[in-house]
Scaffold this motif. Sequence first.
Motif, PDB file in Angstrom:
ATOM      1  N   PHE A   1       0.812  -1.194   0.000  1.00 40.18           N
ATOM      2  CA  PHE A   1       0.000   0.000   0.000  1.00 40.18           C
ATOM      3  C   PHE A   1       0.856   1.259   0.000  1.00 40.18           C
ATOM      4  CE2 PHE A   1      -3.451  -2.775   1.543  1.00 40.18           C
ATOM      5  CZ  PHE A   1      -4.450  -2.348   0.709  1.00 40.18           C
ATOM      6  N   GLY A   2       2.122   1.159   0.365  1.00 41.28           N
ATOM      7  CA  GLY A   2       2.974   2.340   0.429  1.00 41.28           C
ATOM      8  C   GLY A   2       3.118   3.045  -0.901  1.00 41.28           C
ATOM      9  N   SER A   3       3.291   2.288  -1.967  1.00 44.03           N
ATOM     10  CA  SER A   3       3.433   2.922  -3.283  1.00 44.03           C
ATOM     11  C   SER A   3       2.114   3.510  -3.768  1.00 44.03           C
ATOM     12  CB  SER A   3       3.976   1.918  -4.302  1.00 44.03           C
ATOM     13  OG  SER A   3       3.071   0.845  -4.468  1.00 44.03           O
ATOM     14  N   VAL A   4       1.002   2.898  -3.375  1.00 45.18           N
ATOM     15  CA  VAL A   4      -0.310   3.443  -3.742  1.00 45.18           C
ATOM     16  C   VAL A   4      -0.556   4.747  -2.989  1.00 45.18           C
ATOM     17  CG1 VAL A   4      -2.780   2.985  -3.809  1.00 45.18           C
ATOM     18  CG2 VAL A   4      -1.177   1.138  -4.234  1.00 45.18           C
ATOM     19  N   TYR A   5      -0.168   4.786  -1.717  1.00 47.86           N
ATOM     20  CA  TYR A   5      -0.264   6.030  -0.950  1.00 47.86           C
ATOM     21  C   TYR A   5       0.582   7.129  -1.592  1.00 47.86           C
ATOM     22  CZ  TYR A   5      -2.737   4.424   3.220  1.00 47.86           C
ATOM     23  OH  TYR A   5      -3.685   3.978   4.088  1.00 47.86           O
ATOM     24  N   GLU A   6       1.789   6.761  -2.017  1.00 50.08           N
ATOM     25  CA  GLU A   6       2.684   7.750  -2.620  1.00 50.08           C
ATOM     26  C   GLU A   6       2.081   8.329  -3.892  1.00 50.08           C
ATOM     27  OE1 GLU A   6       7.418   8.285  -3.489  1.00 50.08           O
ATOM     28  OE2 GLU A   6       6.615   6.276  -3.222  1.00 50.08           O
ATOM     29  N   THR A   7       1.455   7.493  -4.685  1.00 50.71           N
ATOM     30  CA  THR A   7       0.810   7.965  -5.911  1.00 50.71           C
ATOM     31  C   THR A   7      -0.424   8.815  -5.583  1.00 50.71           C
ATOM     32  OG1 THR A   7       1.536   5.969  -7.053  1.00 50.71           O
ATOM     33  CG2 THR A   7      -0.217   7.237  -8.087  1.00 50.71           C
ATOM     34  N   GLY A   8      -1.235   8.346  -4.650  1.00 54.10           N
ATOM     35  CA  GLY A   8      -2.471   9.033  -4.322  1.00 54.10           C
ATOM     36  C   GLY A   8      -2.281  10.366  -3.620  1.00 54.10           C
ATOM     37  N   THR A   9      -1.209  10.486  -2.829  1.00 57.32           N
ATOM     38  CA  THR A   9      -0.975  11.720  -2.081  1.00 57.32           C
ATOM     39  C   THR A   9       0.070  12.610  -2.737  1.00 57.32           C
ATOM     40  OG1 THR A   9       0.693  10.674  -0.682  1.00 57.32           O
ATOM     41  CG2 THR A   9      -1.587  10.660   0.115  1.00 57.32           C
ATOM     42  N   LYS A  10       0.442  12.281  -3.951  1.00 59.27           N
ATOM     43  CA  LYS A  10       1.430  13.061  -4.710  1.00 59.27           C
ATOM     44  C   LYS A  10       2.754  13.159  -3.966  1.00 59.27           C
ATOM     45  CE  LYS A  10      -2.285  15.668  -6.835  1.00 59.27           C
ATOM     46  NZ  LYS A  10      -3.417  15.296  -6.023  1.00 59.27           N
ATOM     47  N   GLY A  11       3.163  12.056  -3.349  1.00 64.09           N
ATOM     48  CA  GLY A  11       4.462  11.966  -2.694  1.00 64.09           C
ATOM     49  C   GLY A  11       4.505  12.439  -1.253  1.00 64.09           C
ATOM     50  N   GLN A  12       3.389  12.851  -0.680  1.00 67.19           N
ATOM     51  CA  GLN A  12       3.412  13.328   0.704  1.00 67.19           C
ATOM     52  C   GLN A  12       3.472  12.183   1.709  1.00 67.19           C
ATOM     53  OE1 GLN A  12       0.516  16.321   1.625  1.00 67.19           O
ATOM     54  NE2 GLN A  12       0.842  17.391  -0.290  1.00 67.19           N
ATOM     55  N   ILE A  13       2.904  11.040   1.375  1.00 71.33           N
ATOM     56  CA  ILE A  13       3.013   9.831   2.188  1.00 71.33           C
ATOM     57  C   ILE A  13       3.509   8.744   1.256  1.00 71.33           C
ATOM     58  CG2 ILE A  13       1.799   8.109   3.559  1.00 71.33           C
ATOM     59  CD1 ILE A  13      -0.273  10.193   4.244  1.00 71.33           C
ATOM     60  N   GLY A  14       4.623   8.119   1.610  1.00 70.48           N
ATOM     61  CA  GLY A  14       5.203   7.102   0.734  1.00 70.48           C
ATOM     62  C   GLY A  14       5.475   5.803   1.464  1.00 70.48           C
ATOM     63  N   ILE A  15       6.334   5.003   0.876  1.00 72.52           N
ATOM     64  CA  ILE A  15       6.654   3.678   1.424  1.00 72.52           C
ATOM     65  C   ILE A  15       7.361   3.801   2.770  1.00 72.52           C
ATOM     66  CG2 ILE A  15       7.974   1.577   1.016  1.00 72.52           C
ATOM     67  CD1 ILE A  15       7.524   2.079  -2.003  1.00 72.52           C
ATOM     68  N   ILE A  16       8.342   4.689   2.859  1.00 72.56           N
ATOM     69  CA  ILE A  16       9.102   4.833   4.104  1.00 72.56           C
ATOM     70  C   ILE A  16       8.203   5.319   5.237  1.00 72.56           C
ATOM     71  CG2 ILE A  16      10.981   6.108   5.205  1.00 72.56           C
ATOM     72  CD1 ILE A  16      12.408   6.040   2.486  1.00 72.56           C
ATOM     73  N   GLU A  17       7.363   6.299   4.958  1.00 75.09           N
ATOM     74  CA  GLU A  17       6.459   6.808   5.986  1.00 75.09           C
ATOM     75  C   GLU A  17       5.467   5.749   6.440  1.00 75.09           C
ATOM     76  OE1 GLU A  17       7.046   8.360   3.110  1.00 75.09           O
ATOM     77  OE2 GLU A  17       7.952  10.289   3.636  1.00 75.09           O
ATOM     78  N   THR A  18       4.978   4.961   5.485  1.00 73.37           N
ATOM     79  CA  THR A  18       4.028   3.905   5.817  1.00 73.37           C
ATOM     80  C   THR A  18       4.678   2.841   6.694  1.00 73.37           C
ATOM     81  OG1 THR A  18       2.887   4.274   3.717  1.00 73.37           O
ATOM     82  CG2 THR A  18       2.429   2.212   4.847  1.00 73.37           C
ATOM     83  N   LEU A  19       5.883   2.423   6.342  1.00 75.43           N
ATOM     84  CA  LEU A  19       6.579   1.415   7.145  1.00 75.43           C
ATOM     85  C   LEU A  19       6.940   1.949   8.522  1.00 75.43           C
ATOM     86  CD1 LEU A  19       8.950  -0.207   4.504  1.00 75.43           C
ATOM     87  CD2 LEU A  19       6.948  -1.228   5.580  1.00 75.43           C
ATOM     88  N   LEU A  20       7.407   3.187   8.594  1.00 80.96           N
ATOM     89  CA  LEU A  20       7.775   3.775   9.874  1.00 80.96           C
ATOM     90  C   LEU A  20       6.561   3.923  10.785  1.00 80.96           C
ATOM     91  CD1 LEU A  20      10.084   5.031  11.529  1.00 80.96           C
ATOM     92  CD2 LEU A  20       9.435   7.225  10.547  1.00 80.96           C
ATOM     93  N   ALA A  21       5.470   4.445  10.260  1.00 82.58           N
ATOM     94  CA  ALA A  21       4.263   4.625  11.069  1.00 82.58           C
ATOM     95  C   ALA A  21       3.702   3.280  11.535  1.00 82.58           C
ATOM     96  CB  ALA A  21       3.213   5.390  10.275  1.00 82.58           C
ATOM     97  N   ILE A  39      -3.037  -6.566  13.829  1.00 79.36           N
ATOM     98  CA  ILE A  39      -2.635  -6.082  12.510  1.00 79.36           C
ATOM     99  C   ILE A  39      -2.866  -4.577  12.475  1.00 79.36           C
ATOM    100  CG2 ILE A  39      -3.081  -6.179  10.031  1.00 79.36           C
ATOM    101  CD1 ILE A  39      -3.994  -9.095  10.511  1.00 79.36           C
ATOM    102  N   SER A  40      -1.797  -3.811  12.305  1.00 81.10           N
ATOM    103  CA  SER A  40      -1.916  -2.355  12.364  1.00 81.10           C
ATOM    104  C   SER A  40      -1.379  -1.691  11.103  1.00 81.10           C
ATOM    105  CB  SER A  40      -1.175  -1.819  13.588  1.00 81.10           C
ATOM    106  OG  SER A  40       0.205  -2.136  13.492  1.00 81.10           O
ATOM    107  N   GLY A  41      -1.411  -2.386  10.007  1.00 79.82           N
ATOM    108  CA  GLY A  41      -0.917  -1.825   8.756  1.00 79.82           C
ATOM    109  C   GLY A  41      -1.991  -1.076   7.994  1.00 79.82           C
ATOM    110  N   PRO A  42      -1.611  -0.470   6.896  1.00 80.25           N
ATOM    111  CA  PRO A  42      -2.590   0.249   6.078  1.00 80.25           C
ATOM    112  C   PRO A  42      -3.547  -0.727   5.394  1.00 80.25           C
ATOM    113  CG  PRO A  42      -0.480   0.174   4.960  1.00 80.25           C
ATOM    114  CD  PRO A  42      -0.272  -0.401   6.324  1.00 80.25           C
ATOM    115  N   THR A  43      -4.779  -0.298   5.229  1.00 78.84           N
ATOM    116  CA  THR A  43      -5.803  -1.140   4.612  1.00 78.84           C
ATOM    117  C   THR A  43      -6.527  -0.356   3.529  1.00 78.84           C
ATOM    118  OG1 THR A  43      -7.419  -0.486   6.267  1.00 78.84           O
ATOM    119  CG2 THR A  43      -6.155  -2.478   6.727  1.00 78.84           C
ATOM    120  N   GLY A  44      -7.411  -1.020   2.824  1.00 81.53           N
ATOM    121  CA  GLY A  44      -8.168  -0.385   1.745  1.00 81.53           C
ATOM    122  C   GLY A  44      -9.046   0.770   2.192  1.00 81.53           C
ATOM    123  N   PRO A  45      -9.810   0.622   3.300  1.00 77.16           N
ATOM    124  CA  PRO A  45     -10.627   1.757   3.738  1.00 77.16           C
ATOM    125  C   PRO A  45      -9.795   2.989   4.107  1.00 77.16           C
ATOM    126  CG  PRO A  45     -11.455  -0.247   4.714  1.00 77.16           C
ATOM    127  CD  PRO A  45     -10.159  -0.601   4.031  1.00 77.16           C
TER     128      PRO A  45
END
Length: 88
Positions: A1-21, A39-45
Motif C-alpha cells: 500500500f505504500g506505493s499506492v499512498y505515494e501515488t495518491g498523495t502526490k508523494g506526501q506519504i510514501g513507502i518509508i512513511e508507511t513502514l515507519l508509522a 494487525i496495524s498496517g494500512p488497509t483499503g478503507p
Amino acid sequence: FGSVYETGTKGQIGIIETLLATGVCGVINAITSGQPLTISGPTGPELAYVSTLIGLCSSLGIEFMPAKFWAGMWQSLYTVIYTLLHAC
C-alpha cells in the motif's frame, strides 16, 4: 500500500512513511495493549479515506498533511470521549 499512498498523495506519504508509522504504532500497541499480534498496517478503507481527504483538501485549497493531522486528533478525542462514557 505504500506505493499506492505515494501515488495518491502526490508523494506526501510514501513507502518509508508507511513502514515507519506501522512499525512505531505496532510497537506502542504491543507494549500498551498486551495484544502483540494486532494487525496495524494500512488497509483499503484507510486508502479510500486518504484519497477522499486529499481530494477535499485540494478543492478547498488547504494543505493535506495538517488536515490529516487534525482529523487524527479529532478522531483520537472522540475515541477517548467514547471510552470514558462507555458509549461503545
